[in-house]
Design a protein around this motif. Structure first.
Motif, mmCIF file in Angstrom:
data_model
loop_
_atom_site.group_PDB
_atom_site.id
_atom_site.type_symbol
_atom_site.label_atom_id
_atom_site.label_comp_id
_atom_site.label_asym_id
_atom_site.label_seq_id
_atom_site.Cartn_x
_atom_site.Cartn_y
_atom_site.Cartn_z
ATOM 1 N N MET A 72 -21.168 37.158 27.101
ATOM 2 C CA MET A 72 -21.927 38.217 26.748
ATOM 3 C C MET A 72 -20.883 39.176 26.102
ATOM 4 O O MET A 72 -19.755 39.490 26.865
ATOM 5 N N LYS A 110 -24.893 37.666 22.927
ATOM 6 C CA LYS A 110 -25.034 36.376 24.259
ATOM 7 C C LYS A 110 -24.972 35.247 23.441
ATOM 8 O O LYS A 110 -25.811 34.836 22.566
ATOM 9 N N MET A 113 -27.808 38.054 32.572
ATOM 10 C CA MET A 113 -28.134 38.535 31.067
ATOM 11 C C MET A 113 -28.684 40.061 31.531
ATOM 12 O O MET A 113 -28.268 41.128 30.597
#
Length: 83
Positions: free
Chosen positions: A24, A38, A57
């Motif tokens: 990321m 990402k 995430m």
């Protein structure tokens, strides 16, 4: 004349058993809009550990939003610098 911009960079990975599943990254300029991405680096590892990867995430998104919100409340500074 020196012209340029300042920004903050975020570079993080979701690591499972020592291997990167998701990478990321984000660029947050002092003014203007941020840019983030990402990338799944290992699809099998991601699929087998989707819940953990998605938690990572989400944590990355929260970090990004916190910096964006902080810039909005403090007003940031000019995107371009001239000297």
């Amino acid at each position: 004349m020196l012209k340029g911009t300042k920004s903050t960079s975020l570079n993080y990975s979701s690591v499972i058993n020592g291997e990167t599943a998701v990478y990321m990254t984000a660029q947050i300029p002092e003014s203007g809009k941020s840019n983030s991405s990402k990338n799944i680096q290992n699809k099998e590892l991601y699929e087998a550990n989707k819940t953990e990867c998605r938690k990572d995430m989400a944590a990355f998104d929260e970090m990004l939003w916190q910096i964006e919100d902080q810039r909005e409340t403090t007003g940031g500074t000019a995107n371009e610098t001239e000297k």
